[in-house]
Design a protein around this motif. Structure first.
Motif, mmCIF file in Angstrom:
data_model
loop_
_atom_site.group_PDB
_atom_site.id
_atom_site.type_symbol
_atom_site.label_atom_id
_atom_site.label_comp_id
_atom_site.label_asym_id
_atom_site.label_seq_id
_atom_site.Cartn_x
_atom_site.Cartn_y
_atom_site.Cartn_z
ATOM 1 N N VAL A 246 5.105 38.010 13.679
ATOM 2 C CA VAL A 246 3.711 37.881 13.229
ATOM 3 C C VAL A 246 3.315 36.415 13.133
ATOM 4 O O VAL A 246 2.208 36.024 13.522
ATOM 5 N N PHE A 256 -1.049 46.925 14.127
ATOM 6 C CA PHE A 256 -0.096 47.541 13.198
ATOM 7 C C PHE A 256 -0.626 48.885 12.727
ATOM 8 O O PHE A 256 -1.822 49.022 12.437
ATOM 9 N N THR A 257 0.253 49.853 12.614
ATOM 10 C CA THR A 257 -0.052 51.089 11.886
ATOM 11 C C THR A 257 1.149 51.378 11.010
ATOM 12 O O THR A 257 2.277 51.421 11.496
ATOM 13 N N LEU A 444 -9.138 57.466 3.923
ATOM 14 C CA LEU A 444 -8.798 57.800 5.312
ATOM 15 C C LEU A 444 -9.438 59.113 5.756
ATOM 16 O O LEU A 444 -10.415 59.115 6.477
HETATM 17 P P1 NAP Z 1 5.993 51.058 7.306
HETATM 18 O O1 NAP Z 1 7.191 51.164 6.477
HETATM 19 O O2 NAP Z 1 4.872 50.192 6.856
HETATM 20 O O3 NAP Z 1 6.475 50.587 8.753
HETATM 21 C C1 NAP Z 1 5.584 50.488 9.855
HETATM 22 C C2 NAP Z 1 6.127 49.498 10.834
HETATM 23 O O4 NAP Z 1 6.124 48.184 10.257
HETATM 24 C C3 NAP Z 1 7.575 49.778 11.235
HETATM 25 O O5 NAP Z 1 7.726 49.493 12.598
HETATM 26 C C4 NAP Z 1 8.334 48.778 10.380
HETATM 27 O O6 NAP Z 1 9.597 48.441 10.894
HETATM 28 C C5 NAP Z 1 7.397 47.603 10.431
HETATM 29 N N1 NAP Z 1 7.627 46.569 9.416
HETATM 30 C C6 NAP Z 1 8.267 46.666 8.227
HETATM 31 N N2 NAP Z 1 8.263 45.466 7.594
HETATM 32 C C7 NAP Z 1 7.605 44.603 8.398
HETATM 33 C C8 NAP Z 1 7.268 43.216 8.310
HETATM 34 N N3 NAP Z 1 7.593 42.461 7.258
HETATM 35 N N4 NAP Z 1 6.583 42.667 9.329
HETATM 36 C C9 NAP Z 1 6.233 43.385 10.402
HETATM 37 N N5 NAP Z 1 6.534 44.699 10.550
HETATM 38 C C10 NAP Z 1 7.206 45.296 9.557
HETATM 39 O O7 NAP Z 1 5.368 52.498 7.589
HETATM 40 P P2 NAP Z 1 6.155 53.786 8.086
HETATM 41 O O8 NAP Z 1 7.070 54.224 7.015
HETATM 42 O O9 NAP Z 1 6.716 53.554 9.437
HETATM 43 O O10 NAP Z 1 4.950 54.800 8.285
HETATM 44 C C11 NAP Z 1 4.343 55.480 7.232
HETATM 45 C C12 NAP Z 1 3.056 54.812 6.821
HETATM 46 O O11 NAP Z 1 2.190 54.686 7.935
HETATM 47 C C13 NAP Z 1 2.278 55.608 5.803
HETATM 48 O O12 NAP Z 1 1.766 54.741 4.837
HETATM 49 C C14 NAP Z 1 1.166 56.241 6.631
HETATM 50 O O13 NAP Z 1 0.031 56.597 5.883
HETATM 51 C C15 NAP Z 1 0.897 55.156 7.599
HETATM 52 N N6 NAP Z 1 0.206 55.644 8.787
HETATM 53 C C16 NAP Z 1 -1.109 55.333 8.961
HETATM 54 C C17 NAP Z 1 -1.812 55.814 10.055
HETATM 55 C C18 NAP Z 1 -3.252 55.489 10.257
HETATM 56 O O14 NAP Z 1 -3.764 55.703 11.362
HETATM 57 N N7 NAP Z 1 -3.950 54.991 9.249
HETATM 58 C C19 NAP Z 1 -1.144 56.607 10.990
HETATM 59 C C20 NAP Z 1 0.207 56.898 10.788
HETATM 60 C C21 NAP Z 1 0.872 56.402 9.690
HETATM 61 P P3 NAP Z 1 10.934 49.169 10.304
HETATM 62 O O15 NAP Z 1 10.791 50.591 10.642
HETATM 63 O O16 NAP Z 1 12.022 48.475 11.035
HETATM 64 O O17 NAP Z 1 10.933 48.901 8.826
#
Ligand code: NAP
Ligand code: MG
Length: 515
Positions: A246, A256-257, A444
């Motif tokens: 980043v 990012f999502t 959302l």
């Molecule tokens: P997350 O824990 O935030 O992770 C998302 C992505 O970010 C993963 O690839 C993760 O890598 C990465 N990441 C973690 N720390 C980071 C950092 N410091 N810098 C850059 N990237 C980093 O979310 P998740 O558990 O995968 O997904 C669930 C969340 O996504 C929920 O909150 C859900 O509501 C949300 N979501 C939102 C939408 C929408 O359209 N609004 C759609 C789907 C999901 P790692 O896996 O290696 O930690």
């Protein structure tokens, strides 16, 4: 000429022929579990000693795959490779770029059930959920190229005498694509293909819970003929390489999502200009939800109960759009609760790879522990009326859980749990119900079940969410039909799958020539 965009139909598994084909796909993928997957940087495959072990959440003795894991040195190489590829890819005709995506859609269509089977094994998606995710990925690969071609053809400047004016949508540069694991193919494909069809080159860091499905996406793009370096595949821990990616001075944008916490962190970091950086980084961040279904005294209660159960417990509640709150007006509160509890108790829990399963496991140990900690909190904040415990099986199985009489300030009514936990809340009247629905920091999705036209019109204006549904479930947005994205802490409202999405990945250049 391309035919008009149409959504990919879902597979009907009630049809025995389709069911057999899916069983064959599951058997084939089962036989292919446990392989190794490499990083792909500038078209080169790189194998690292350190690996992500991706487990099958339905049976944690099974390793879906071993995926190489990048460090910051490899992350730098990936950004350099993207920058090199940008020199040619950004100059390629938008139509040529679009054709690569359309080819990829055709390949995915041929591999449709196989890809769904990988999702069943890696994420614990039931057949229908996995099939829907692959269909959505195909939709993006059909929808965004059409948008790009429309943008390339657009001629909407005002003419003045003596001058020729042209507007062009040109790409931004090198982007970082950071998808979540919960729609492992759809969201990854959507964000990546939008960026790339617009002429950008990217570093794709898949979520650590879904790297094998990410590797399958790369197979498809390579077969489609995407030039090396346009998408650099960089699995690795977000905590370890995310900040580096980043804040890199050559990073032009981040798509990012994921969770609110990570999204806000990325936004802060991206705003800090680095030495050598000559642009303001653009951040597209789609984040969490605390989505509510409102039901009033005029509603069809059976339809509402069915919509609530599907929205709350489909994919074990692990959707940003999942219903995690039901807000019912007082006259029908008890009756609705009874019907929802009945339907919930009838859900079949089991391995995602079994056809009969309606509720599979949650994705991993961390999710499992976090959800149980919220169930403990819920026991103090509300009245447990369904579930609350472990479900049998050698995986991360949790009973679909419902708490009744939850007050608005309760943590389980405010915080995203991201699992099969539903809070029931009682409203005095419809106005009060909308007030409660709007009482979180998120915005959302939401639904209203009502036959009262005035209530629906009130909700249309006052229920503050990016995607609002009437008399239907609050999940299952379709590309082109329901452009998707949320308000407030749910994100930047980028509206994925909508007509304006590509603007986020482009900038307009205007050339004016005196004649
Ligand atoms: P997350 O824990 O935030 O992770 C998302 C992505 O970010 C993963 O690839 C993760 O890598 C990465 N990441 C973690 N720390 C980071 C950092 N410091 N810098 C850059 N990237 C980093 O979310 P998740 O558990 O995968 O997904 C669930 C969340 O996504 C929920 O909150 C859900 O509501 C949300 N979501 C939102 C939408 C929408 O359209 N609004 C759609 C789907 C999901 P790692 O896996 O290696 O930690
Ligand atoms: Mg996570």
């Amino acid at each position: 000429m391309l035919e008009e965009f149409r959504n990919e139909p879902l597979t009907n598994f009630a049809d025995e022929h389709n069911r057999r084909q899916m069983e064959d796909a599951i058997a084939a993928v089962h036989a292919a579990l446990g392989q190794e997957y490499d990083l792909i940087i500038g078209g080169r495959r790189i194998r690292t000693a350190d690996k992500i072990r991706s487990l099958n959440p339905s049976n944690i003795d099974e390793v879906v795959g071993y995926v190489s894991k990048a460090d910051t040195e490899l992350a730098n190489q990936a950004i350099q490779a993207a920058a090199e590829a940008y020199k040619t890819w950004s100059r390629m005709s938008p139509f040529a770029r679009a054709r690569v995506m359309l080819k990829a859609a055709a390949i995915m269509r041929r591999r449709r059930l196989e890809l769904a089977a990988w999702e069943a094994f890696e994420e614990g998606k039931t057949w229908a959920e996995a099939d829907g995710d692959v269909a959505e990925a195909i939709d993006y690969l059909e929808y965004y190229p059409r948008l790009m071609m429309d943008m390339a053809n657009r001629r909407d400047l005002t003419r003045i005498p003596g001058e020729d004016n042209e507007a062009m949508y040109i790409p931004l540069g090198v982007g970082i694509i950071i998808p979540p694991w919960n729609f492992p193919l759809a969201i990854l494909t959507g964000m990546t293909s939008a960026a790339v069809v617009a002429g950008n080159t990217v570093v794709l860091k898949p979520a650590s819970a879904s790297p094998v499905v990410g590797a399958k996406f790369m197979e498809v793009m390579e077969e489609a003929g995407l030039p090396p370096g346009v998408i650099n595949f960089l699995p690795g821990s977000g905590g370890a390489i995310g900040d580096y990616l980043v804040s890199h001075p050559m990073t032009r944008f981040i798509a990012f999502t994921g969770s609110k916490e990570v999204g806000l962190h990325i936004n802060t970091l991206a705003a800090q200009t680095q030495p050598g950086q000559i642009w303001i980084k653009r951040v597209v961040a789609e984040m969490g939800g605390k989505d509510a279904i409102v039901v009033d005294e005029t509603a069809d209660l059976d339809a509402a109960a069915a919509g609530i159960v599907t929205s709350a417990f489909g994919f074990q509640g692990q959707k940003c759009s999942a219903c995690s709150r039901v807000i019912a007006t007082a006259p029908i509160y008890d009756e609705l609760l009874k019907r929802v509890v009945e339907r919930t108790k009838a859900l079949r829990i089991g391995p995602a790879t079994d056809y009969a399963t309606q509720v599979g496991p949650v994705v991993d140990q961390a999710a499992y522990d976090k959800i149980f900690s919220y169930i403990e909190i819920g026991k103090k904040e509300g009245r447990l009326v369904a579930g609350g415990g472990k479900a049998p099986g050698n995986g991360y199985y949790i009973e679909p859980t419902i708490f009744a009489d939850v007050p608005v300030e309760a943590r389980i009514a405010q915080e995203e749990i991201f699992g099969p936990v539903l809070a029931f809340m009682k409203a005095q009247d419809f106005r009060d119900a909308i007030r409660l629905a709007n009482s979180t920091e998120y915005g959302l999705t939401g639904s209203v079940y009502s036959r009262n036209r005035e209530h629906l019109e009130t909700a249309r204006v006052e229920f503050h969410v990016g995607n609002l549904y009437f008399n239907r479930k609050c999940t299952g947005a379709l590309v082109g039909v329901h452009p998707f994205g949320g308000f407030n802490m749910s994100g930047t409202d980028s509206k994925a799958g909508g007509p304006d999405y590509l603007l986020l990945f482009t900038q307009m250049k205007v050339v004016s020539e005196a004649l």
